[in-house]
Design a protein around this motif. Sequence first.
Motif, PDB file in Angstrom:
ATOM      1  N   VAL A  68       0.845  -1.199   0.000  1.00 47.25           N
ATOM      2  CA  VAL A  68       0.000   0.000   0.000  1.00 47.25           C
ATOM      3  C   VAL A  68       0.882   1.252   0.000  1.00 47.25           C
ATOM      4  CG1 VAL A  68      -1.725   1.326   1.263  1.00 47.25           C
ATOM      5  CG2 VAL A  68      -1.884  -1.169   1.184  1.00 47.25           C
ATOM      6  N   GLY A  69       0.669   2.117  -0.964  1.00 46.09           N
ATOM      7  CA  GLY A  69       1.430   3.352  -1.032  1.00 46.09           C
ATOM      8  C   GLY A  69       1.110   4.261   0.136  1.00 46.09           C
ATOM      9  N   HIS A  70       2.132   4.923   0.678  1.00 43.63           N
ATOM     10  CA  HIS A  70       1.906   5.785   1.836  1.00 43.63           C
ATOM     11  C   HIS A  70       2.970   6.873   1.914  1.00 43.63           C
ATOM     12  CE1 HIS A  70       4.619   2.545   3.119  1.00 43.63           C
ATOM     13  NE2 HIS A  70       5.149   3.416   3.960  1.00 43.63           N
ATOM     14  N   ALA A  71       2.654   7.902   2.677  1.00 49.12           N
ATOM     15  CA  ALA A  71       3.565   9.022   2.863  1.00 49.12           C
ATOM     16  C   ALA A  71       3.188   9.740   4.144  1.00 49.12           C
ATOM     17  CB  ALA A  71       3.499   9.988   1.677  1.00 49.12           C
ATOM     18  N   SER A  72       4.086  10.587   4.621  1.00 50.86           N
ATOM     19  CA  SER A  72       3.798  11.386   5.815  1.00 50.86           C
ATOM     20  C   SER A  72       4.397  12.766   5.660  1.00 50.86           C
ATOM     21  CB  SER A  72       4.363  10.711   7.074  1.00 50.86           C
ATOM     22  OG  SER A  72       5.780  10.562   6.969  1.00 50.86           O
ATOM     23  N   TYR A  73       3.832  13.691   6.391  1.00 51.91           N
ATOM     24  CA  TYR A  73       4.277  15.086   6.327  1.00 51.91           C
ATOM     25  C   TYR A  73       4.063  15.715   7.695  1.00 51.91           C
ATOM     26  CZ  TYR A  73       3.949  20.106   5.334  1.00 51.91           C
ATOM     27  OH  TYR A  73       4.101  21.461   5.354  1.00 51.91           O
ATOM     28  N   SER A  74       5.122  16.239   8.289  1.00 49.42           N
ATOM     29  CA  SER A  74       5.012  16.817   9.630  1.00 49.42           C
ATOM     30  C   SER A  74       4.228  18.119   9.602  1.00 49.42           C
ATOM     31  CB  SER A  74       6.405  17.059  10.220  1.00 49.42           C
ATOM     32  OG  SER A  74       7.152  17.926   9.403  1.00 49.42           O
ATOM     33  N   LEU A  75       3.394  18.318  10.613  1.00 48.42           N
ATOM     34  CA  LEU A  75       2.593  19.528  10.727  1.00 48.42           C
ATOM     35  C   LEU A  75       3.195  20.521  11.703  1.00 48.42           C
ATOM     36  CD1 LEU A  75      -0.965  17.908  10.751  1.00 48.42           C
ATOM     37  CD2 LEU A  75       0.252  18.938   8.827  1.00 48.42           C
ATOM     38  N   MET A  76       4.250  20.108  12.393  1.00 49.77           N
ATOM     39  CA  MET A  76       4.959  21.012  13.298  1.00 49.77           C
ATOM     40  C   MET A  76       6.383  20.536  13.472  1.00 49.77           C
ATOM     41  SD  MET A  76       3.069  19.923  16.877  1.00 49.77           S
ATOM     42  CE  MET A  76       4.027  21.087  17.843  1.00 49.77           C
ATOM     43  N   ASP A  77       7.244  21.417  13.939  1.00 49.08           N
ATOM     44  CA  ASP A  77       8.653  21.096  14.112  1.00 49.08           C
ATOM     45  C   ASP A  77       8.820  20.002  15.165  1.00 49.08           C
ATOM     46  OD1 ASP A  77      11.344  21.155  13.816  1.00 49.08           O
ATOM     47  OD2 ASP A  77      11.651  23.137  14.709  1.00 49.08           O
TER      48      ASP A  77
END
Length: 315
Positions: A68-77
């Motif tokens: 399953v393709g996936h990714a993440s992206y931080s919303l804060m430091d």
Amino acid sequence: MDLIYQHEWSESGISVNSYVHQLRNYRYNWHENEYELNIVLTGSAEFVRGNDYFTLESGDMILINPGVGHASYSLMDKTAALVIHIPQEAFKPLLEQGQSYRFIYVTDYKSRNTLTAKKLRYYAASLYLSLAKLDRLSVFRSRALIDLIAALLVEEVPRTISSYHKEDELHKQTIRIMTKYMQEHFAEKITLDDLASLTQYNRTYISTLFKETLGIRFYDYLIRLRISNALYSLKDETLTLTDVALDNGFPDLKNFNSRFREFMHISPSQYRAMIRSDPHGFLINQRHFYHPEDPLIAPVLKSYLDIFAKGKDVL
């Protein structure tokens, strides 16, 4: 120092790896034969699993099934996540030949403090710390913890069972060929007809294969691939936003702005400003791994272990 801890038990064919890293850029990927468990230790982040988006806060978890393709992206430091990759072989004793589990698990404010979530964080933190030591006792403990995690998931997490077919391996090989081609040519115009010619399948089959294997449509995969690479281009202040758009396969700046905001929830110019204003390199193209004793994550891991420290049964 290598802060990705791993071990293989040759007698069972089981290998596992674990690490704690700082979430930054949007990296889209998939694993053929591994389940990926992500636990947000600090901060908050957006995770993409297939075509679904989830916002995870500290203590939340998401489980990614193989393929399953996936990714993440931080919303804060300083958003840190504990990651564990568990092979499908860990579940082999519980299944018939050719079968595999597909789990459905992600927590939110309603479920992050359930007993199941607490036990899973306890086992995951214990496994990570055991893999970091890897003395004889720690190796023994790590193997037991893998079985405990597998049993917990099967017993307490919603799941289905899928069966392996001979053509599945051919499907995986076809996906490898297509994704490799797209990674090499993402800045160019790519169509389903191009992939059909590359693999000698018709476009309808290619479209269905993408969706069924990676959980995402072909076009969405291509856009996310372009966005992932555009993030790195935005670091280069000598490039205009139009340059970044065209260099990464977008037809014009308007389309780039629209797609970027759709996936990142901010504009390219806002993202560039975040990079420019951060003295610690937040969101740059580097991976940062934490040592288990790092003051940012050590107290969090300890809190996961302490929840069962007063004689409470974790099993």
